[in-house]
Enzyme design. Structure first.
Site, PDB file in Angstrom:
ATOM      1  N   LYS A  14      86.633  29.901  34.371  1.00 26.49           N
ATOM      2  CA  LYS A  14      87.822  30.130  33.557  1.00 26.49           C
ATOM      3  C   LYS A  14      87.823  31.511  32.907  1.00 26.49           C
ATOM      4  O   LYS A  14      88.887  32.115  32.770  1.00 26.49           O
ATOM      5  CB  LYS A  14      88.020  29.030  32.520  1.00 26.49           C
ATOM      6  CG  LYS A  14      87.011  29.011  31.410  1.00 26.49           C
ATOM      7  CD  LYS A  14      87.323  27.902  30.423  1.00 26.49           C
ATOM      8  CE  LYS A  14      86.149  27.607  29.506  1.00 26.49           C
ATOM      9  NZ  LYS A  14      85.129  28.607  29.315  1.00 26.49           N
ATOM     10  N   ARG A  89      88.565  24.038  21.903  1.00 31.09           N
ATOM     11  CA  ARG A  89      87.498  23.243  22.519  1.00 31.09           C
ATOM     12  C   ARG A  89      87.372  21.870  21.876  1.00 31.09           C
ATOM     13  O   ARG A  89      86.533  21.073  22.301  1.00 31.09           O
ATOM     14  CB  ARG A  89      86.169  23.971  22.361  1.00 31.09           C
ATOM     15  CG  ARG A  89      85.700  24.729  23.604  1.00 31.09           C
ATOM     16  CD  ARG A  89      84.418  25.438  23.214  1.00 31.09           C
ATOM     17  NE  ARG A  89      83.534  25.737  24.287  1.00 31.09           N
ATOM     18  CZ  ARG A  89      83.458  26.929  24.895  1.00 31.09           C
ATOM     19  NH1 ARG A  89      84.291  27.894  24.575  1.00 31.09           N
ATOM     20  NH2 ARG A  89      82.559  27.125  25.824  1.00 31.09           N
ATOM     21  N   ARG A 128      73.958  32.468  38.436  1.00 29.58           N
ATOM     22  CA  ARG A 128      74.343  33.671  37.692  1.00 29.58           C
ATOM     23  C   ARG A 128      73.455  33.886  36.463  1.00 29.58           C
ATOM     24  O   ARG A 128      73.516  34.947  35.841  1.00 29.58           O
ATOM     25  CB  ARG A 128      75.808  33.577  37.254  1.00 29.58           C
ATOM     26  CG  ARG A 128      76.038  32.702  36.027  1.00 29.58           C
ATOM     27  CD  ARG A 128      77.501  32.563  35.651  1.00 29.58           C
ATOM     28  NE  ARG A 128      77.651  31.800  34.423  1.00 29.58           N
ATOM     29  CZ  ARG A 128      78.782  31.311  33.970  1.00 29.58           C
ATOM     30  NH1 ARG A 128      79.895  31.496  34.652  1.00 29.58           N
ATOM     31  NH2 ARG A 128      78.837  30.641  32.829  1.00 29.58           N
ATOM     32  N   ARG A 134      72.889  36.265  29.441  1.00 31.24           N
ATOM     33  CA  ARG A 134      73.195  35.329  28.362  1.00 31.24           C
ATOM     34  C   ARG A 134      71.973  34.503  28.024  1.00 31.24           C
ATOM     35  O   ARG A 134      71.220  34.111  28.909  1.00 31.24           O
ATOM     36  CB  ARG A 134      74.364  34.415  28.769  1.00 31.24           C
ATOM     37  CG  ARG A 134      75.683  35.141  28.755  1.00 31.24           C
ATOM     38  CD  ARG A 134      76.820  34.273  29.242  1.00 31.24           C
ATOM     39  NE  ARG A 134      77.015  33.049  28.478  1.00 31.24           N
ATOM     40  CZ  ARG A 134      78.167  32.396  28.430  1.00 31.24           C
ATOM     41  NH1 ARG A 134      79.226  32.863  29.067  1.00 31.24           N
ATOM     42  NH2 ARG A 134      78.277  31.276  27.737  1.00 31.24           N
ATOM     43  N   ARG A 145      75.575  22.177  27.110  1.00 29.66           N
ATOM     44  CA  ARG A 145      76.956  22.686  27.108  1.00 29.66           C
ATOM     45  C   ARG A 145      77.873  21.789  27.945  1.00 29.66           C
ATOM     46  O   ARG A 145      79.026  21.545  27.577  1.00 29.66           O
ATOM     47  CB  ARG A 145      76.990  24.131  27.610  1.00 29.66           C
ATOM     48  CG  ARG A 145      76.443  25.125  26.579  1.00 29.66           C
ATOM     49  CD  ARG A 145      76.107  26.483  27.197  1.00 29.66           C
ATOM     50  NE  ARG A 145      77.271  27.104  27.815  1.00 29.66           N
ATOM     51  CZ  ARG A 145      77.200  28.007  28.800  1.00 29.66           C
ATOM     52  NH1 ARG A 145      76.031  28.371  29.279  1.00 29.66           N
ATOM     53  NH2 ARG A 145      78.297  28.516  29.295  1.00 29.66           N
TER      54      ARG A 145
HETATM   55  P1  AMP Z   1      81.821  30.529  26.354  1.00 28.38           P
HETATM   56  O1  AMP Z   1      81.606  31.981  26.629  1.00 28.38           O
HETATM   57  O2  AMP Z   1      83.276  30.172  26.263  1.00 28.38           O
HETATM   58  O3  AMP Z   1      81.068  29.645  27.302  1.00 28.38           O
HETATM   59  O4  AMP Z   1      81.203  30.236  24.902  1.00 28.38           O
HETATM   60  C1  AMP Z   1      79.834  30.443  24.621  1.00 28.38           C
HETATM   61  C2  AMP Z   1      79.437  29.695  23.369  1.00 28.38           C
HETATM   62  O5  AMP Z   1      80.190  30.184  22.246  1.00 28.38           O
HETATM   63  C3  AMP Z   1      79.705  28.189  23.394  1.00 28.38           C
HETATM   64  O6  AMP Z   1      78.684  27.465  24.033  1.00 28.38           O
HETATM   65  C4  AMP Z   1      79.792  27.881  21.898  1.00 28.38           C
HETATM   66  O7  AMP Z   1      78.506  27.852  21.309  1.00 28.38           O
HETATM   67  C5  AMP Z   1      80.511  29.120  21.368  1.00 28.38           C
HETATM   68  N1  AMP Z   1      81.978  28.929  21.413  1.00 28.38           N
HETATM   69  C6  AMP Z   1      82.865  29.593  22.202  1.00 28.38           C
HETATM   70  N2  AMP Z   1      84.120  29.177  21.975  1.00 28.38           N
HETATM   71  C7  AMP Z   1      84.027  28.204  21.028  1.00 28.38           C
HETATM   72  C8  AMP Z   1      84.973  27.368  20.388  1.00 28.38           C
HETATM   73  N3  AMP Z   1      86.284  27.417  20.694  1.00 28.38           N
HETATM   74  N4  AMP Z   1      84.515  26.500  19.454  1.00 28.38           N
HETATM   75  C9  AMP Z   1      83.224  26.442  19.129  1.00 28.38           C
HETATM   76  N5  AMP Z   1      82.272  27.179  19.709  1.00 28.38           N
HETATM   77  C10 AMP Z   1      82.660  28.060  20.669  1.00 28.38           C
END
Ligand code: AMP
Length: 187
Positions: A14, A89, A128, A134, A145
């Site tokens: 995404k 989320r 990846r 990361r 996750r």
């Molecule tokens: P992502 O890059 O979208 O996979 O986000 C990486 C991490 O950031 C997630 O595993 C959460 O710890 C935090 N995170 C990102 N977006 C949110 C959100 N909308 N609400 C809470 N935590 C978030």
């Protein structure tokens, strides 16, 4: 043009697709994961707070996340559509998003869900993990996750379906193939 939300589990692509959609159309790509990672790099107080949640694969608390989105929204011109990536989320975040958009005279037009089976997600992230840099892509954190997605975020699929906003997109093909599918459903 109303705003768009991209929903999908970790590894669904995404982030890649949301970035492409935004840059091809001159829209703003608003990724909460990217915003948090920028705070981490810049060692801000918000970054310090978010750090352990991210490293454990848990969600940063809703109030913190919503405040960060509110601030970013304030920088976006009213006429520029936004592609939300990784936000909302939780159902509480979805409700907060409605309020934030309404305050600015904006609205949500479409919610795209990238459908990818769990085995494919795990394989993609394993592939990846080393190159992404990361810290949240170890097998344990990825499993967390995915579980958090299933329990906290997946309910948003029904939530937006009931509102008639949801579009399913098959996310299993190549990046270009998924991009083509998305181009057919988004103007
Ligand atoms: P992502 O890059 O979208 O996979 O986000 C990486 C991490 O950031 C997630 O595993 C959460 O710890 C935090 N995170 C990102 N977006 C949110 C959100 N909308 N609400 C809470 N935590 C978030």
């Amino acid at each position: 043009m109303p705003d768009v939300v991209f929903l999908g589990p970790p590894g669904s692509g995404k982030g890649t697709q949301a970035a492409r959609v935004a840059s091809a159309r001159g829209w703003v790509h608003l990724s909460t994961g990217d915003l948090f990672r920028r705070h981490l790099r810049e060692r801000t107080p918000l970054g310090a707070l978010a750090h352990r949640y991210i490293d454990e694969g848990r969600l940063v608390p809703d109030s913190v996340t919503v405040d960060m989105v509110r601030e970013r929204l304030g920088e976006v011109p009213a006429a520029t559509p936004i592609v939300f990536d990784g936000f909302p989320r939780t159902v509480a975040q979805a409700d907060a998003l409605d309020a934030l958009l309404a305050e600015r005279g904006r609205s949500l037009g479409r919610v795209l869900i990238l459908d990818v089976p769990r085995e494919t997600l795990v394989a993609r992230i394993a592939g990846r993990a080393k190159s992404s840099g990361r810290t949240d892509e170890t097998p344990e954190v990825v499993a967390r996750r995915l579980d958090v997605y299933a329990s906290e975020t997946a309910p948003l699929v029904a939530h937006y379906d009931e509102r008639g906003l949801l579009i399913h997109v098959d996310g299993t093909g190549s990046v270009d193939a998924v991009d083509d599918t998305i181009a057919r459903v988004l103007p």
